[in-house]
Write a protein that holds these residues in place. Sequence first.
Motif, short mmCIF file in Angstrom:
data_model
loop_
_atom_site.label_atom_id
_atom_site.label_comp_id
_atom_site.label_asym_id
_atom_site.label_seq_id
_atom_site.Cartn_x
_atom_site.Cartn_y
_atom_site.Cartn_z
N THR A 91 -57.94 21.48 3.33
CA THR A 91 -57.18 22.69 3.63
C THR A 91 -57.66 23.31 4.93
O THR A 91 -58.85 23.51 5.15
CB THR A 91 -57.37 23.71 2.48
OG1 THR A 91 -56.95 23.10 1.26
CG2 THR A 91 -56.53 24.95 2.75
N GLN A 145 -54.16 28.96 6.58
CA GLN A 145 -52.96 28.19 6.25
C GLN A 145 -51.76 29.11 6.02
O GLN A 145 -50.64 28.80 6.44
CB GLN A 145 -53.21 27.33 5.02
CG GLN A 145 -52.04 26.41 4.67
CD GLN A 145 -52.42 25.42 3.60
OE1 GLN A 145 -53.60 25.22 3.32
NE2 GLN A 145 -51.43 24.80 2.99
N LYS A 146 -52.02 30.25 5.34
CA LYS A 146 -50.92 31.18 5.06
C LYS A 146 -50.37 31.77 6.35
O LYS A 146 -49.15 31.86 6.54
CB LYS A 146 -51.41 32.29 4.13
CG LYS A 146 -50.31 33.25 3.71
CD LYS A 146 -50.83 34.26 2.70
CE LYS A 146 -49.73 35.21 2.26
NZ LYS A 146 -50.23 36.22 1.28
N ALA A 181 -48.28 29.17 8.08
CA ALA A 181 -46.98 29.00 7.43
C ALA A 181 -46.02 30.12 7.85
O ALA A 181 -44.84 29.87 8.13
CB ALA A 181 -47.14 28.98 5.92
N GLU A 207 -44.75 25.59 2.75
CA GLU A 207 -46.20 25.79 2.90
C GLU A 207 -46.60 27.17 2.37
O GLU A 207 -47.65 27.31 1.72
CB GLU A 207 -46.59 25.66 4.37
CG GLU A 207 -46.55 24.25 4.93
CD GLU A 207 -47.75 23.42 4.51
OE1 GLU A 207 -48.67 23.96 3.86
OE2 GLU A 207 -47.77 22.22 4.84
N LEU A 208 -45.80 28.17 2.63
CA LEU A 208 -46.12 29.53 2.18
C LEU A 208 -46.01 29.68 0.67
O LEU A 208 -46.87 30.27 0.02
CB LEU A 208 -45.19 30.52 2.88
CG LEU A 208 -45.41 32.00 2.53
CD1 LEU A 208 -46.78 32.47 3.03
CD2 LEU A 208 -44.30 32.86 3.13
N GLY A 217 -48.50 26.62 -1.01
CA GLY A 217 -49.88 26.59 -0.58
C GLY A 217 -50.57 25.28 -0.84
O GLY A 217 -50.14 24.22 -0.39
N ASN A 218 -51.65 25.33 -1.61
CA ASN A 218 -52.45 24.14 -1.90
C ASN A 218 -52.04 23.46 -3.21
O ASN A 218 -52.71 22.54 -3.67
CB ASN A 218 -53.93 24.50 -1.97
CG ASN A 218 -54.44 25.01 -0.64
OD1 ASN A 218 -54.07 24.48 0.41
ND2 ASN A 218 -55.27 26.05 -0.67
N SER A 219 -50.96 23.95 -3.79
CA SER A 219 -50.52 23.37 -5.06
C SER A 219 -50.13 21.91 -4.88
O SER A 219 -49.56 21.51 -3.86
CB SER A 219 -49.33 24.16 -5.60
OG SER A 219 -48.74 23.49 -6.68
N LYS A 243 -46.55 20.81 -4.04
CA LYS A 243 -46.03 20.79 -2.67
C LYS A 243 -45.67 19.37 -2.24
O LYS A 243 -44.66 19.16 -1.56
CB LYS A 243 -47.06 21.40 -1.73
CG LYS A 243 -46.59 21.50 -0.29
CD LYS A 243 -47.52 22.35 0.56
CE LYS A 243 -48.87 21.69 0.70
NZ LYS A 243 -49.75 22.45 1.62
#
Length: 663
Positions: free
Chosen positions: A305, A309-310, A313, A364-365, A368-370, A373
């Motif tokens: 990650t 990241q947020k 996005a 991406e927003l 996230g890291n799910s 995705k």
Amino acid sequence: MMNIRQLQKYPSLVFASITLAAYGLLLPFTGFYWDDWPFAFIAKFLGPAEFNPAFAPFRPFLGPIFYFTTSLIPPVPFYWQVFALVIRFIIGIAAWWMFKQIWPERPRVALIATFFILIFPGYSQHWVAYTHINQELIPFIFYLLSFGFSFKGLRTQKNIYIIIALLLQLCGIFPTEYFFGIEGIRFLLLFAFFQGGLVERFIKTLRAWWPFLLVWILNAAWLIYYYKFGPYTSYEVTATQSLTVLSFLREALDALWKAGFYTWIQILPLTFTSLPAPASLLSLGLILLSFIFLVPYLKTSEQTTEDNQKTFAISLILIGIPAILLGRLPSLAAGLPLTLQSSYDRFMVSMIIGGSLFLLGLIELLFGNSRVKNYIFALVIALGIGQQFFNANIFRRDWENQRDIYWQMAWRIPALKPNTLLLTHQMPIDYETDISFTAPINWMYAPAEPSRADLPYLMLYTEKRLGGTTLPSFAPNTPITFPYRTRTFNGSTSQAVVFYIPQNGCLHVFDPSRGDMDVYSKLPDVLVDAIPLSDPSRIITNPETPAAPMFFPEPEHEWCYYFTKAGLAEQTDDYQTVVSLADEAISLGYKPTDPSEWFVFIKAYALTGNIRAAEKLSTAALAEDARIRKSLCTVWEQVHVDSLKGSENEIQQALLTFKCNPQ
């Protein structure tokens, strides 16, 4: 065999595979469409150099691109469809390289963004290859590379890359106005690239962007001159004068909805509403197979990650929204609609980057890291592949329809006198206009015509042209002059052949001397009113070398073959041949979709003395559609006038039977 993990080392192989799956599976069954025909006609009969003067009144900087590509590739549909596949793959490579220059620390984002651009489902015009390779896709490649080199120059601090980027910008923005707006995307990407406060970033962005801004301003000045004061002779760009704030907001929201959301999932309503059609089932199957491949591939490309990241996005979304609007700007200024699944979705080409970045940032927003995705990304890409395959099948059907139309013309009209105007209401086909048809008609009927001679034939749609400068009226002897790029058609309304091809029906040439105004009175008025102009004597019924369509082998002889050949025989009053054609067609089990197509055979049977066969066909036609009674009676009244002595009583009885009020 290379496994999924090994494929990570060779992303170009994945780009090639996706390109082939989305665009190449039906390639052998596609051909020329829309403006492809006029351009192929120019290359065939006038040569590649002719594109420079041909584009002078339209888009003069497109001429050299057409000259280069048409010098390399002959005007053969298969070659151009293969070339389109290569160009599409190059777009993928160029986009991947560009994104790696912009975000070298985010290779996965660069990969996903490239996939989105490669399969962007809102642009369905890939198969109009001759036109859109030159008009849009090659300039688009120039622009992608220009973006990439501008960031490479910033990172390496080497001016040579900035110079290359400027040259590529010139090659991307001047050939076509489609990409006028996307220069603003460079500003947005640069603003996101620099660090610091808003004012500091803005100043840094302007310092990096100003050379490109100058080119943009130069292009804007050129467009204003060329479209308003220069020799431009295509669309009249006047819509901006009536564009209100409300209408602009409505169009902006429409563009955001279509490019950012709906176009990515439109394959689902298109397929689900047409099940169990084979094309829909195959499209859904391809989506499933693509999804199964993409999920493990994207899992192996996962990375640690990144920080912020947020924030990143959100920046993608904030770039994507204005990028979509900037891409819509040129077509909106011209007052042209943004209609999906039509030739108008070609304007989506300038929204590909914006739509792709917007959706990428949104996913991406939201996720996230799910792990979900990966599945979302795989599904979006798979849906895009399925959409493009679905589009390919539409163009496959169009090519088949073109084959049927051209062969019906060849069967019914084996040759034509020069300076003949062909009039019809509208052809039952989606991607070809009357001007598009003009090129293959001249190719068919005048294959040995001197290259600099006047254009021998012109097709016009009465629905579109009547009352305009090209076809001001149906008055006899009205001169018709039409410039067709660098050649000109010269004829008149008294040198016309009027014909009609109904949806799911066959080609019929009208003959006013046979009462066709009465027989076909229920057709659209703008077609019926043209029937008195039709002069079938302009058709050469027995030429030494009959016309033959290019690129199409002759199809099997089904109903329309017998109907068109019967029309040709009727033109010379050869009713015995018409009867023979009827007997053969009926024995083979063929029959028309449109019961009015029995009329020529009813008349032939009656005039050759077989009243019983004529009555039988008449009864069957009425049973199929009682609305044709008036037209059928007109046919029987003609028979009554033209019949041989000795059959008057039988014909009188037939008129009574069909309630035709005999005189």
